[in-house]
Design a protein around this motif. Structure first.
Motif, PDB file in Angstrom:
ATOM      1  N   LYS A  12       0.844  -1.186   0.000  1.00 43.20           N
ATOM      2  CA  LYS A  12       0.000   0.000   0.000  1.00 43.20           C
ATOM      3  C   LYS A  12       0.880   1.237   0.000  1.00 43.20           C
ATOM      4  O   LYS A  12       1.873   1.284   0.711  1.00 43.20           O
ATOM      5  CB  LYS A  12      -0.826  -0.027   1.281  1.00 43.20           C
ATOM      6  N   GLN A  14       2.009   4.662   1.295  1.00 39.90           N
ATOM      7  CA  GLN A  14       1.833   5.395   2.547  1.00 39.90           C
ATOM      8  C   GLN A  14       2.299   6.831   2.377  1.00 39.90           C
ATOM      9  O   GLN A  14       3.394   7.077   1.903  1.00 39.90           O
ATOM     10  CB  GLN A  14       2.625   4.739   3.671  1.00 39.90           C
ATOM     11  N   SER A  15       1.450   7.796   2.811  1.00 37.55           N
ATOM     12  CA  SER A  15       1.773   9.212   2.746  1.00 37.55           C
ATOM     13  C   SER A  15       2.457   9.608   4.045  1.00 37.55           C
ATOM     14  O   SER A  15       2.168   9.058   5.105  1.00 37.55           O
ATOM     15  CB  SER A  15       0.479  10.005   2.570  1.00 37.55           C
ATOM     16  N   PRO A  16       3.383  10.604   4.011  1.00 36.95           N
ATOM     17  CA  PRO A  16       3.995  11.055   5.259  1.00 36.95           C
ATOM     18  C   PRO A  16       2.989  11.804   6.149  1.00 36.95           C
ATOM     19  O   PRO A  16       3.203  11.999   7.317  1.00 36.95           O
ATOM     20  CB  PRO A  16       5.111  11.985   4.790  1.00 36.95           C
ATOM     21  N   VAL A  17       1.851  12.231   5.588  1.00 42.41           N
ATOM     22  CA  VAL A  17       0.821  12.930   6.346  1.00 42.41           C
ATOM     23  C   VAL A  17      -0.239  11.923   6.761  1.00 42.41           C
ATOM     24  O   VAL A  17      -0.831  11.251   5.928  1.00 42.41           O
ATOM     25  CB  VAL A  17       0.178  14.052   5.497  1.00 42.41           C
ATOM     26  N   THR A  18      -0.438  11.852   8.076  1.00 37.71           N
ATOM     27  CA  THR A  18      -1.464  10.940   8.593  1.00 37.71           C
ATOM     28  C   THR A  18      -2.492  11.753   9.353  1.00 37.71           C
ATOM     29  O   THR A  18      -2.272  12.927   9.678  1.00 37.71           O
ATOM     30  CB  THR A  18      -0.838   9.904   9.549  1.00 37.71           C
ATOM     31  N   TRP A  19      -3.624  11.121   9.648  1.00 36.21           N
ATOM     32  CA  TRP A  19      -4.643  11.814  10.446  1.00 36.21           C
ATOM     33  C   TRP A  19      -4.100  12.167  11.805  1.00 36.21           C
ATOM     34  O   TRP A  19      -4.425  13.218  12.364  1.00 36.21           O
ATOM     35  CB  TRP A  19      -5.891  10.935  10.577  1.00 36.21           C
ATOM     36  N   LYS A  20      -3.248  11.344  12.322  1.00 36.58           N
ATOM     37  CA  LYS A  20      -2.643  11.603  13.637  1.00 36.58           C
ATOM     38  C   LYS A  20      -1.748  12.844  13.573  1.00 36.58           C
ATOM     39  O   LYS A  20      -1.773  13.695  14.472  1.00 36.58           O
ATOM     40  CB  LYS A  20      -1.833  10.370  14.061  1.00 36.58           C
ATOM     41  N   SER A  21      -0.956  12.980  12.507  1.00 34.69           N
ATOM     42  CA  SER A  21      -0.074  14.154  12.388  1.00 34.69           C
ATOM     43  C   SER A  21      -0.889  15.422  12.139  1.00 34.69           C
ATOM     44  O   SER A  21      -0.553  16.505  12.632  1.00 34.69           O
ATOM     45  CB  SER A  21       0.972  13.955  11.289  1.00 34.69           C
TER      46      SER A  21
END
Length: 146
Positions: A12, A14-21
């Motif tokens: 998959k 993966q973006s360095p931007v997550t909902w957590k960040s």
């Protein structure tokens, strides 16, 4: 293909931007905005306090005694029942004081010339530099404007 290399469909993206960040960044930003608003209010209160701060109450009016250009005492009685133009200045004033005293002289001359104004105007020069402006110095200075 080679061993150990992932294939296009096996992993998959993966973006360095997550909902957590994003949530963490928003929380830090909200805290910073709140802090700066509180600090701005505190600074404004300090500024207003400095603006309105006084060094006590000023005693306006009442008795006083100064030294005249003739070296004799001068009290508030000199002002009683007379029109006076009072100027606070000093003799070691090369620009503003002479110009203002000249305006004072011209004002007195203009009033004296009016037939509808019968009062005598009393010009008063009060030095704000008494250490340098002794009575003789003040007398010589004011004679230039009479």
């Amino acid at each position: 293909g080679g061993q150990g290399m992932p294939t296009a469909g096996s992993r998959k993206h993966q973006s360095p931007v997550t909902w957590k960040s994003v949530a963490g960044t928003l929380a830090v930003g909200a805290c910073a905005v709140a802090y700066f608003n509180v600090e701005r209010g505190r600074v404004e209160k300090v500024r207003q306090k400095k603006k309105t701060r006084g060094a006590g109450t000023t005693a306006l009016g009442g008795a006083f005694e100064l030294t005249g250009s003739d070296g004799k005492p001068v009290t508030e009685q000199i002002l009683m029942g007379k029109w006076s133009l009072v100027y606070f200045g000093f003799t070691f004033c090369p620009d503003i004081c002479p110009e203002e005293l000249e305006k004072m002289t011209e004002t007195i001359k203009a009033l004296d010339a009016r037939s509808d104004f019968q009062e005598v105007i009393q010009p008063i020069f009060i030095s704000v530099d008494p250490k340098r402006d002794d009575p003789e110095t003040v007398q010589g200075y004011i004679e230039e404007f009479h």
